[in-house]
Scaffold this active site. Sequence first.
Site, PDB file in Angstrom:
ATOM      1  N   GLY A 138     -36.264   1.570  35.518  1.00  0.00           N
ATOM      2  CA  GLY A 138     -35.727   0.246  35.271  1.00  0.00           C
ATOM      3  C   GLY A 138     -36.667  -0.812  35.818  1.00  0.00           C
ATOM      4  CD  GLN A 170     -38.212  -4.917  39.886  1.00  0.00           C
ATOM      5  OE1 GLN A 170     -37.524  -4.604  38.927  1.00  0.00           O
ATOM      6  NE2 GLN A 170     -38.696  -4.027  40.744  1.00  0.00           N
ATOM      7  CB  CYS A 185     -36.888  -0.789  44.680  1.00  0.00           C
ATOM      8  SG  CYS A 185     -37.201  -2.342  43.823  1.00  0.00           S
ATOM      9  CG  LEU A 186     -40.677   0.719  39.782  1.00  0.00           C
ATOM     10  CD1 LEU A 186     -40.721   0.247  38.334  1.00  0.00           C
ATOM     11  CD2 LEU A 186     -41.672   1.837  40.011  1.00  0.00           C
ATOM     12  CG  HIS A 238     -32.057  -0.777  41.663  1.00  0.00           C
ATOM     13  ND1 HIS A 238     -32.337  -0.332  42.938  1.00  0.00           N
ATOM     14  CD2 HIS A 238     -33.173  -1.450  41.252  1.00  0.00           C
ATOM     15  CE1 HIS A 238     -33.561  -0.718  43.269  1.00  0.00           C
ATOM     16  NE2 HIS A 238     -34.094  -1.393  42.265  1.00  0.00           N
ATOM     17  CD  GLU A 239     -33.783  -2.150  37.467  1.00  0.00           C
ATOM     18  OE1 GLU A 239     -34.367  -3.216  37.742  1.00  0.00           O
ATOM     19  OE2 GLU A 239     -34.137  -1.057  37.934  1.00  0.00           O
ATOM     20  CG  HIS A 289     -34.293  -6.030  40.959  1.00  0.00           C
ATOM     21  ND1 HIS A 289     -35.099  -6.356  42.028  1.00  0.00           N
ATOM     22  CD2 HIS A 289     -34.443  -4.697  40.789  1.00  0.00           C
ATOM     23  CE1 HIS A 289     -35.710  -5.268  42.481  1.00  0.00           C
ATOM     24  NE2 HIS A 289     -35.326  -4.240  41.743  1.00  0.00           N
TER      25      HIS A 289
HETATM   26 NI    NI Z   1     -35.958  -2.231  41.923  1.00  0.00          NI
END
Ligand code: NI
Length: 185
Positions: free
Chosen positions: A46, A51, A88-89, A130-131, A134
């Site tokens: 995701g 981000q 998380c990225l 999670h997204e 964000h």
């Molecule tokens: Ni994330």
Amino acid sequence: MSVLPILTLGDPRLRLRGEPVETFNKLLHHLIDDLTDTMRHAPGVGLAAPQLGEALNVCVVEVGDRLLELVNPRIVRAEGDDRDLEGCLSIPGFVAYVTRREHVWVVAQNRLGRKYKVAGTGLLGRALQHELDHLQGKLYIDYLASPDELIPVGRGGDDEDESDVDAELERRGIDPEKAKAVSRA
Ligand code: NI
């Protein structure tokens, strides 16, 4: 379309709230395509517009072979609790246990503005929550009582000894493959 740099922890733009999308034009389609390309390149499950430094209510989620493009998404129903590993990225190299809702229903618009509903459990349910966080400027680490709860999973660099990381994960009773898979939300 492009693979773009993903902002990491410390960049204040990760804390901006996404603005509602009102125009479903080429710029939006370009952003969604960039999100998808960047997520797949990571690879990840995701990625949310903040981000990439865009404070807009747009994210993508891909679990299995189903790509979801979510514009103006919101959770309309949730059931149960589920505590599992999450990463998380934007916080590369770590995971932690986070309690989420076990089953969520999300209403969103697609890139043309058409409304649709999606339900998710397991990794999909977690990735959706999670997204959507964000888009509120929220990160999973906000749920932790202490940074000590972060579990290193390695960053996949050539210079690190992956066996040390894996041994430590196994000592904690965590499957290293699973930990790495969930570290990419
Ligand atoms: Ni994330």
